[in-house]
Design an enzyme around this catalytic site. Structure first.
Site, PDB file in Angstrom:
ATOM      1  N   ASP A 122      58.843 -10.119  35.328  1.00 56.25           N
ATOM      2  CA  ASP A 122      59.811 -10.691  36.262  1.00 56.25           C
ATOM      3  C   ASP A 122      59.414 -10.291  37.681  1.00 56.25           C
ATOM      4  O   ASP A 122      58.502 -10.874  38.272  1.00 56.25           O
ATOM      5  CB  ASP A 122      61.211 -10.214  35.855  1.00 56.25           C
ATOM      6  CG  ASP A 122      62.331 -10.865  36.653  1.00 56.25           C
ATOM      7  OD1 ASP A 122      62.054 -11.787  37.440  1.00 56.25           O
ATOM      8  OD2 ASP A 122      63.497 -10.448  36.495  1.00 56.25           O
ATOM      9  N   ARG A 131      69.169  -8.060  21.160  1.00 59.92           N
ATOM     10  CA  ARG A 131      67.701  -7.952  21.069  1.00 59.92           C
ATOM     11  C   ARG A 131      67.191  -8.412  19.707  1.00 59.92           C
ATOM     12  O   ARG A 131      66.024  -8.752  19.551  1.00 59.92           O
ATOM     13  CB  ARG A 131      67.261  -6.493  21.258  1.00 59.92           C
ATOM     14  CG  ARG A 131      67.503  -5.922  22.658  1.00 59.92           C
ATOM     15  CD  ARG A 131      66.817  -4.569  22.746  1.00 59.92           C
ATOM     16  NE  ARG A 131      67.314  -3.747  23.837  1.00 59.92           N
ATOM     17  CZ  ARG A 131      66.820  -3.778  25.075  1.00 59.92           C
ATOM     18  NH1 ARG A 131      65.830  -4.589  25.373  1.00 59.92           N
ATOM     19  NH2 ARG A 131      67.310  -2.982  25.997  1.00 59.92           N
TER      20      ARG A 131
HETATM   21  P1  IMP Z   1      60.610  -6.502  36.193  1.00 57.63           P
HETATM   22  O1  IMP Z   1      60.384  -5.020  36.331  1.00 57.63           O
HETATM   23  O2  IMP Z   1      61.537  -7.050  37.236  1.00 57.63           O
HETATM   24  O3  IMP Z   1      59.332  -7.305  36.071  1.00 57.63           O
HETATM   25  O4  IMP Z   1      61.444  -6.756  34.878  1.00 57.63           O
HETATM   26  C1  IMP Z   1      61.020  -6.375  33.669  1.00 57.63           C
HETATM   27  C2  IMP Z   1      62.189  -5.951  32.810  1.00 57.63           C
HETATM   28  O5  IMP Z   1      63.452  -6.491  33.237  1.00 57.63           O
HETATM   29  C3  IMP Z   1      61.942  -6.513  31.441  1.00 57.63           C
HETATM   30  O6  IMP Z   1      61.157  -5.643  30.652  1.00 57.63           O
HETATM   31  C4  IMP Z   1      63.339  -6.724  30.929  1.00 57.63           C
HETATM   32  O7  IMP Z   1      63.802  -5.529  30.324  1.00 57.63           O
HETATM   33  C5  IMP Z   1      64.183  -7.002  32.156  1.00 57.63           C
HETATM   34  N1  IMP Z   1      64.398  -8.450  32.336  1.00 57.63           N
HETATM   35  C6  IMP Z   1      63.865  -9.257  33.268  1.00 57.63           C
HETATM   36  N2  IMP Z   1      64.300 -10.512  33.136  1.00 57.63           N
HETATM   37  C7  IMP Z   1      65.137 -10.516  32.075  1.00 57.63           C
HETATM   38  C8  IMP Z   1      65.925 -11.553  31.407  1.00 57.63           C
HETATM   39  O8  IMP Z   1      65.929 -12.744  31.762  1.00 57.63           O
HETATM   40  N3  IMP Z   1      66.650 -11.132  30.347  1.00 57.63           N
HETATM   41  C9  IMP Z   1      66.686  -9.847  29.903  1.00 57.63           C
HETATM   42  N4  IMP Z   1      65.972  -8.867  30.477  1.00 57.63           N
HETATM   43  C10 IMP Z   1      65.216  -9.199  31.557  1.00 57.63           C
HETATM   44 MG    MG Z   2      66.294  -4.909  29.699  1.00 57.59          MG
END
Ligand code: IMP
Ligand code: MG
Length: 186
Positions: A103, A165
């Site tokens: 993300d 999950r």
């Molecule tokens: P990042 O650090 O922003 O790249 O996000 C990574 C983490 O955020 C993932 O491993 C998920 O645990 C959580 N995450 C990001 N987007 C979603 C979503 O749409 N649904 C659920 N968890 C999310």
């Molecule tokens: Mg999460």
């Protein structure tokens, strides 16, 4: 808040499994003759990891790293906390990091940098989902299952408030929606 009767399924169990067959083939080809260690990021990657590694015909090792980022039910605040360190030696190994979703890039950016301190021969990233958003931390996924727009998804490892999950599919949740079965706050 709306409570839908049926989940809005984006990727069915069958679609996920068909995609995994293709991904495993590609990864196996790239890691022929390499000492592969898969490091899965807890907890979101667990279902993906279990289904992915079952497709491999070559030897590999896998381990877990636990990271959490504090935030509310849908967005992370971006502070990464290490809750479980890796427990196998990855020095000179070819590491493949497996996670549910890329993300903002904060989680995988942090994990990659952290693992590099242990002297692996290489570190690549494999995610089931990649959101088409601007990354806060510049990080590329080498293997991607599906790309999706900036929507919130749950199931197949991904949680909504730490639940759901276990679902075998990935469903989408609108801003004003909660998953079917969830209690709606008045
Ligand atoms: P990042 O650090 O922003 O790249 O996000 C990574 C983490 O955020 C993932 O491993 C998920 O645990 C959580 N995450 C990001 N987007 C979603 C979503 O749409 N649904 C659920 N968890 C999310
Ligand atoms: Mg999460």
């Amino acid at each position: 808040m709306k409570n839908n009767k049926e989940p809005n399924i984006l990727f069915s169990s069958q679609q996920i499994h068909d995609r995994l067959v293709v991904m495993v083939n590609e990864i196996e080809k790239d890691y022929r003759d390499k000492d592969l260690v898969v490091v899965a990021v807890l907890k979101g990657s667990v279902l993906f990891l279990a289904d992915l590694v079952r497709g491999f015909s070559r030897p590999l090792a896998f381990d877990f790293i636990g990271v959490s980022s504090y935030g509310n039910s849908r967005t992370s605040l971006g502070v990464i906390n290490l809750s479980k360190q890796i427990s196998i030696d990855i020095r000179d190994k070819d590491v493949l990091v497996v996670d549910d979703i890329l993300d903002s890039g904060r989680t995988l950016g942090w994990v990659k940098e952290h693992l590099c301190k242990f002297g692996p021969r290489s570190v690549k990233i494999c995610v089931l989902l990649k959101k088409e958003v601007e990354r806060v931390i510049e990080v590329e996924a080498d293997y991607v299952g599906f790309t999706l727009a900036d929507v919130f998804v749950y199931g197949y490892g991904l949680d909504y408030r730490d639940r759901y999950r276990h679902l075998p599919y990935i469903a989408k949740l609108g801003d004003d929606e909660v998953p079917p079965g969830e209690t709606v706050d008045e």
